[in-house]
Design an enzyme around this catalytic site. Structure first.
Site, mmCIF file in Angstrom:
data_model
loop_
_atom_site.group_PDB
_atom_site.id
_atom_site.type_symbol
_atom_site.label_atom_id
_atom_site.label_comp_id
_atom_site.label_asym_id
_atom_site.label_seq_id
_atom_site.Cartn_x
_atom_site.Cartn_y
_atom_site.Cartn_z
ATOM 1 N N ALA A 251 0.847 -0.965 0.318
ATOM 2 C CA ALA A 251 0.082 -0.048 -0.042
ATOM 3 C C ALA A 251 1.462 0.826 0.050
ATOM 4 C CB ALA A 251 -0.934 0.307 1.129
ATOM 5 N N GLY B 128 0.492 -5.261 1.153
ATOM 6 C CA GLY B 128 -0.400 -4.845 0.034
ATOM 7 C C GLY B 128 -0.193 -5.439 -0.389
ATOM 8 N N GLU C 280 -0.036 -9.432 0.261
ATOM 9 C CA GLU C 280 -2.285 -9.927 0.730
ATOM 10 C C GLU C 280 -3.686 -9.590 -0.774
ATOM 11 O OE1 GLU C 280 -1.309 -6.444 3.301
ATOM 12 O OE2 GLU C 280 -3.022 -7.768 3.762
ATOM 13 N N GLU D 174 5.317 -5.225 7.082
ATOM 14 C CA GLU D 174 4.372 -3.839 7.886
ATOM 15 C C GLU D 174 4.322 -3.859 9.033
ATOM 16 O OE1 GLU D 174 2.961 -5.583 5.810
ATOM 17 O OE2 GLU D 174 1.350 -6.077 4.342
HETATM 18 C C1 HXC Z 1 4.984 4.296 -1.940
HETATM 19 C C2 HXC Z 1 6.883 3.106 -2.572
HETATM 20 C C3 HXC Z 1 6.456 2.060 -2.384
HETATM 21 C C4 HXC Z 1 5.531 2.097 -1.827
HETATM 22 C C5 HXC Z 1 8.227 2.199 -3.802
HETATM 23 N N1 HXC Z 1 7.466 2.914 -3.372
HETATM 24 N N2 HXC Z 1 7.189 0.916 -2.419
HETATM 25 N N3 HXC Z 1 6.004 4.492 -2.475
HETATM 26 N N4 HXC Z 1 4.486 3.192 -1.353
HETATM 27 N N5 HXC Z 1 4.947 0.884 -0.852
HETATM 28 C C6 HXC Z 1 9.048 4.051 -3.789
HETATM 29 C C7 HXC Z 1 10.041 4.933 -3.530
HETATM 30 O O1 HXC Z 1 9.032 5.668 -2.149
HETATM 31 C C8 HXC Z 1 9.884 5.419 -4.796
HETATM 32 O O2 HXC Z 1 9.986 6.520 -5.175
HETATM 33 C C9 HXC Z 1 9.964 4.618 -5.706
HETATM 34 O O3 HXC Z 1 8.775 3.745 -5.567
HETATM 35 C C10 HXC Z 1 11.114 3.459 -6.190
HETATM 36 O O4 HXC Z 1 11.080 2.848 -5.108
HETATM 37 P P1 HXC Z 1 13.248 2.568 -4.712
HETATM 38 O O5 HXC Z 1 12.730 2.727 -2.771
HETATM 39 O O6 HXC Z 1 14.030 3.878 -4.710
HETATM 40 O O7 HXC Z 1 13.305 1.024 -4.646
HETATM 41 P P2 HXC Z 1 14.576 0.241 -4.626
HETATM 42 O O8 HXC Z 1 15.566 1.134 -3.676
HETATM 43 O O9 HXC Z 1 14.830 -1.029 -5.285
HETATM 44 O O10 HXC Z 1 13.635 0.074 -3.213
HETATM 45 C C11 HXC Z 1 12.632 -1.534 -3.565
HETATM 46 C C12 HXC Z 1 12.245 -1.793 -2.081
HETATM 47 C C13 HXC Z 1 11.485 -0.544 -1.663
HETATM 48 C C14 HXC Z 1 12.476 -2.691 -1.305
HETATM 49 C C15 HXC Z 1 10.707 -2.694 -2.812
HETATM 50 O O11 HXC Z 1 10.942 0.743 -2.549
HETATM 51 C C16 HXC Z 1 10.050 -0.515 -0.673
HETATM 52 O O12 HXC Z 1 10.737 -0.661 0.404
HETATM 53 N N6 HXC Z 1 9.384 -0.425 -0.044
HETATM 54 C C17 HXC Z 1 8.214 -0.342 0.222
HETATM 55 C C18 HXC Z 1 8.042 -1.625 0.611
HETATM 56 C C19 HXC Z 1 7.329 -1.656 1.551
HETATM 57 O O13 HXC Z 1 7.500 -1.358 2.791
HETATM 58 N N7 HXC Z 1 5.709 -2.093 1.725
HETATM 59 C C20 HXC Z 1 4.817 -2.792 2.301
HETATM 60 C C21 HXC Z 1 3.427 -1.226 2.519
HETATM 61 S S1 HXC Z 1 3.045 -1.305 3.818
HETATM 62 P P3 HXC Z 1 10.472 7.947 -4.930
HETATM 63 O O14 HXC Z 1 9.657 8.816 -5.197
HETATM 64 O O15 HXC Z 1 11.313 7.952 -3.827
HETATM 65 O O16 HXC Z 1 10.864 7.496 -6.377
HETATM 66 C C22 HXC Z 1 1.403 -1.765 3.369
HETATM 67 C C23 HXC Z 1 -0.064 -2.195 4.048
HETATM 68 C C24 HXC Z 1 -1.114 -3.123 3.211
HETATM 69 O O17 HXC Z 1 1.473 -2.422 2.114
HETATM 70 C C25 HXC Z 1 -2.119 -2.779 4.184
HETATM 71 C C26 HXC Z 1 -2.768 -2.013 4.778
HETATM 72 C C27 HXC Z 1 -4.266 -1.558 5.370
#
Ligand code: HXC
Length: 258
Positions: A64, A109, A112, A132
């Site tokens: 998400a 998400g 999920e 998360e």
């Molecule tokens: C918003 C995101 C994102 C996310 C990546 N991006 N994941 N933006 N939400 N979940 C964006 C980054 O900010 C970045 O934008 C661009 O995508 C590229 O990502 P990078 O981080 O630069 O890439 P990389 O270094 O290769 O790393 C890849 C990655 C990392 C390991 C996947 O992006 C990451 O850890 N993302 C978050 C993963 C995560 O925690 N997901 C769970 C979210 S919580 P910019 O603008 O900087 O270029 C969830 C809750 C669900 O899902 C339930 C809700 C009720």
């Protein structure tokens, strides 16, 4: 649609999450578009199988949208979770068979969402996890329930408590994905499976899906009862006659979904 690409070819549809600049992460707009599209697809009887995948080389769905979630309060969190749940329930209860073709990061998400699909095929480059808890939240798009159902409580708890990321082979080993294929073969293999499913008797496939879901929700005794009713109802279909006549006469049949 700003964030989705939808293609239909005969009885199979492919829905691509198309937000590669944010690794296909799910903000409210993407979720709303998904909801609208899934509702519309449910009305399209021609489509038997839906493939869901992510745009670009890197991600299926990286979770998400953290930027959007950062500002939420209790009510906002509830609304966001409800929107997500409504989309994922639509996927799980879809009258199509839904296959996730997981082409890269499948996190939070995103994982999920994949867990709400019937079948998961993964590229050998895909990575999985529910990070998360490292963000101060829980897997609130159904992860605490669906991950547990699919990989078992002990493995689900390990993934959900540690937030660790695992590779595709490990995901296959614990039953999180059905099969891992070489990156370049992912869509071809998914299409092969989709065509195989779409070629079977559509009502028999959807009744199978219903029986499995019924047992999961109501318990095995109720599920077995429902299975008997659904089995009997197959004999009211022309496809049962066609299928059995075809087998006995050694001819290929085309099912009609009636
Ligand atoms: C918003 C995101 C994102 C996310 C990546 N991006 N994941 N933006 N939400 N979940 C964006 C980054 O900010 C970045 O934008 C661009 O995508 C590229 O990502 P990078 O981080 O630069 O890439 P990389 O270094 O290769 O790393 C890849 C990655 C990392 C390991 C996947 O992006 C990451 O850890 N993302 C978050 C993963 C995560 O925690 N997901 C769970 C979210 S919580 P910019 O603008 O900087 O270029 C969830 C809750 C669900 O899902 C339930 C809700 C009720």
């Amino acid at each position: 649609m700003k964030y989705l690409l939808l293609e239909r070819e005969k009885d199979i549809a492919v829905l691509k999450i198309n937000r590669p600049e944010a690794l296909n992460s799910l903000n409210s707009d993407v979720l709303r578009e998904l909801k609208e599209t899934l509702l519309e697809l449910n009305q399209d009887d021609k489509i038997r199988v839906l493939i869901i995948t992510g745009s670009g080389q890197k991600a299926f769905i990286a979770g998400a949208d953290i930027k959007e979630m950062k500002a939420l309060d209790y009510d906002g969190g509830k609304e966001f979770a409800e929107l997500g749940h409504s989309v994922y329930n639509l996927l799980e209860d879809s009258n199509k068979v839904v296959i996730a073709a997981i082409n890269g990061f499948c996190l939070g998400g995103g994982n999920e969402l994949a867990l709400s699909c019937d079948i998961r095929l993964a590229s050998d480059k895909a990575k999985f996890g529910n990070p998360e808890v490292g963000l101060g939240i829980i897997a609130g798009f159904g992860g605490t329930q669906r991950l547990t159902n699919i990989v078992g409580e002990a493995r689900a708890k390990e993934l959900l408590y540690t937030g660790k990321i695992i590779d595709a082979l490990k995901a296959e080993k614990i039953g999180l994905v059905n099969r891992v294929v070489a990156e370049g073969q992912l869509l071809e293999e998914t299409w092969k499976m989709a065509r195989k499913i779409a070629g079977n008797a559509p009502l028999a496939v959807s009744k199978t899906k219903e029986a499995v879901a019924y047992g999961r929700r109501k318990g095995i005794s109720a599920g077995l009862e429902r299975e008997k009713e659904l089995f009997a109802s197959c004999f009211e279909t022309g496809d049962q006659k066609r299928g059995m006549e075809g087998y006995l006469n050694k001819i290929d049949v085309k099912f009609e979904g009636k």
